[in-house]
Scaffold this active site. Sequence first.
Site, mmCIF file in Angstrom:
data_model
loop_
_atom_site.group_PDB
_atom_site.id
_atom_site.type_symbol
_atom_site.label_atom_id
_atom_site.label_comp_id
_atom_site.label_asym_id
_atom_site.label_seq_id
_atom_site.Cartn_x
_atom_site.Cartn_y
_atom_site.Cartn_z
ATOM 1 N N TYR A 112 0.736 -0.948 0.101
ATOM 2 C CA TYR A 112 0.091 -0.045 0.100
ATOM 3 C C TYR A 112 0.718 1.415 -0.158
ATOM 4 C CZ TYR A 112 -3.631 3.300 1.643
ATOM 5 O OH TYR A 112 -4.366 4.480 1.744
ATOM 6 N N ASP A 184 -0.248 -7.337 6.688
ATOM 7 C CA ASP A 184 -1.385 -6.253 6.388
ATOM 8 C C ASP A 184 -2.485 -7.320 5.742
ATOM 9 O OD1 ASP A 184 -3.476 -4.640 5.449
ATOM 10 O OD2 ASP A 184 -1.870 -3.155 4.833
ATOM 11 N N LYS A 209 -12.125 -0.722 4.675
ATOM 12 C CA LYS A 209 -12.279 -1.533 3.526
ATOM 13 C C LYS A 209 -13.191 -2.640 3.638
ATOM 14 C CE LYS A 209 -9.067 1.354 2.162
ATOM 15 N NZ LYS A 209 -7.663 0.888 2.153
HETATM 16 C C1 PLP Z 1 -6.406 1.321 2.610
HETATM 17 C C2 PLP Z 1 -5.473 0.565 3.013
HETATM 18 C C3 PLP Z 1 -4.466 0.905 4.173
HETATM 19 C C4 PLP Z 1 -4.408 2.054 4.845
HETATM 20 O O1 PLP Z 1 -6.060 2.431 5.475
HETATM 21 P P1 PLP Z 1 -6.486 3.594 5.444
HETATM 22 O O2 PLP Z 1 -7.862 3.147 6.307
HETATM 23 O O3 PLP Z 1 -6.918 4.202 4.181
HETATM 24 O O4 PLP Z 1 -5.742 4.489 6.405
HETATM 25 C C5 PLP Z 1 -3.511 -0.119 4.414
HETATM 26 N N1 PLP Z 1 -3.424 -1.179 3.837
HETATM 27 C C6 PLP Z 1 -4.017 -1.639 2.875
HETATM 28 C C7 PLP Z 1 -3.634 -2.806 2.168
HETATM 29 C C8 PLP Z 1 -4.884 -0.497 2.278
HETATM 30 O O5 PLP Z 1 -5.682 -0.942 1.303
#
Ligand code: PLP
Length: 400
Positions: A112, A184, A209
Amino acid sequence: MFHGTNITVKKKNTMQFETLAIHDGQAPDSRTGSVTVPVFQTSTFERESLSERREFFYSRIGNPTRQALESTIALLENGRYGLAFASGVAATMAALQVLKPGDHVVSGNDIYGGSYRIFEQLLRPWGVTTTYSENATTDSYLACITPETRLIWIETPSNPLLQISDISALAELAKQRGIILAVDNTFASPYFQRPLDLGAEIVVHSTTKYLGGHSDVMGGAVVTNNTALHTVIKNYQAAAGAIPAPWECWLIMRGIKTLKIRMKEHESNALFLAKALENHPAVHNVYYPGLASHPQHELAKRQMSGFGGMITLALKGGGSAVEQLIDQVRLFVLADSLGGVESLIASPARMTLAALSEDERQRRGCTDNLVRLSVGLENALDLKKDLFDALDAITETQTQ
Ligand SMILES: *Cc1c(COP(=O)(O)O)cnc(C)c1O
């Protein structure tokens, strides 16, 4: 007083995922019987006396609505401790507090954009350096390890190329060397992948997400089984204060209750589209771990119970074909983010990774001809028609 399930000991979950998602950590309110966890919209809590304080006393430190969310996410990841944050990047930053100046991080290369920014713009000036693996193979991570390496950071499936890293293999080599493996898990969600079960020490989420799932709330989470790591991250949460508000926590909990049925539907739509798109003449390549043509399909099958709802396409016509596609689709909304009920389309080079230099993007294989799709919950045939109408038009202009 509220009696949420405050997870302090790891218990063996005997119930299935969807049952936990609806019930655990979210017992009816003991005072009123409210079936959903109340939104405790309060900054502070009355103390019994000067010498006695209750479980909750100030909402930055702890709030019952947040605690319910934290317990729920921990259970879904089969973890002992969960912590919720105001965003995914706040959760990432919090997880990385287990590092000290002089420490070294090995990161996946296809991560990301915001995580890359944390490593380069926030951690590097503080004396924590990061090396990015050449690709997602275990050997390429291994090649980056130095005596100072304290943490391996991976995203699997990765963003935007949907490469798969072998969590068990990396967990094993990390353990042998006293290195923390952090994953992640935003793209897979705990419904399809549970990194702690595969040996990872820390799991991070952007709950913005799939966990939230409706493009209406921002949040992040960190889950671990490791008491020492949890203590450091929890102290940081209390001290730095990037906590989600009670209403945000409630919305994410509401999303989580339907995570299973949403993930199954995201996946079946995505698989259907990925297979169809493979045969379209305007498409050079389809990146989707559920396709037999994906180079790490077997690994994906081993460590995931499903392949998720994200697809990346490489188009034959380069950046201009991407522009045309984005221009012509009507159902796919041009937007950053992913994981909501509505299908989204994005150009990684021009949007999510636009902050990277051209060189950096090239090194990561993030070319101008990529299109990232977050496949939503619309009817699969409607989505296919939307994409195919636009792609057919591209093929026509190309063959003219
Ligand atoms: C969106 C995202 C983030 C960051 O999250 P936010 O809620 O936008 O701060 C981190 N890792 C991945 C894989 C993401 O898609």
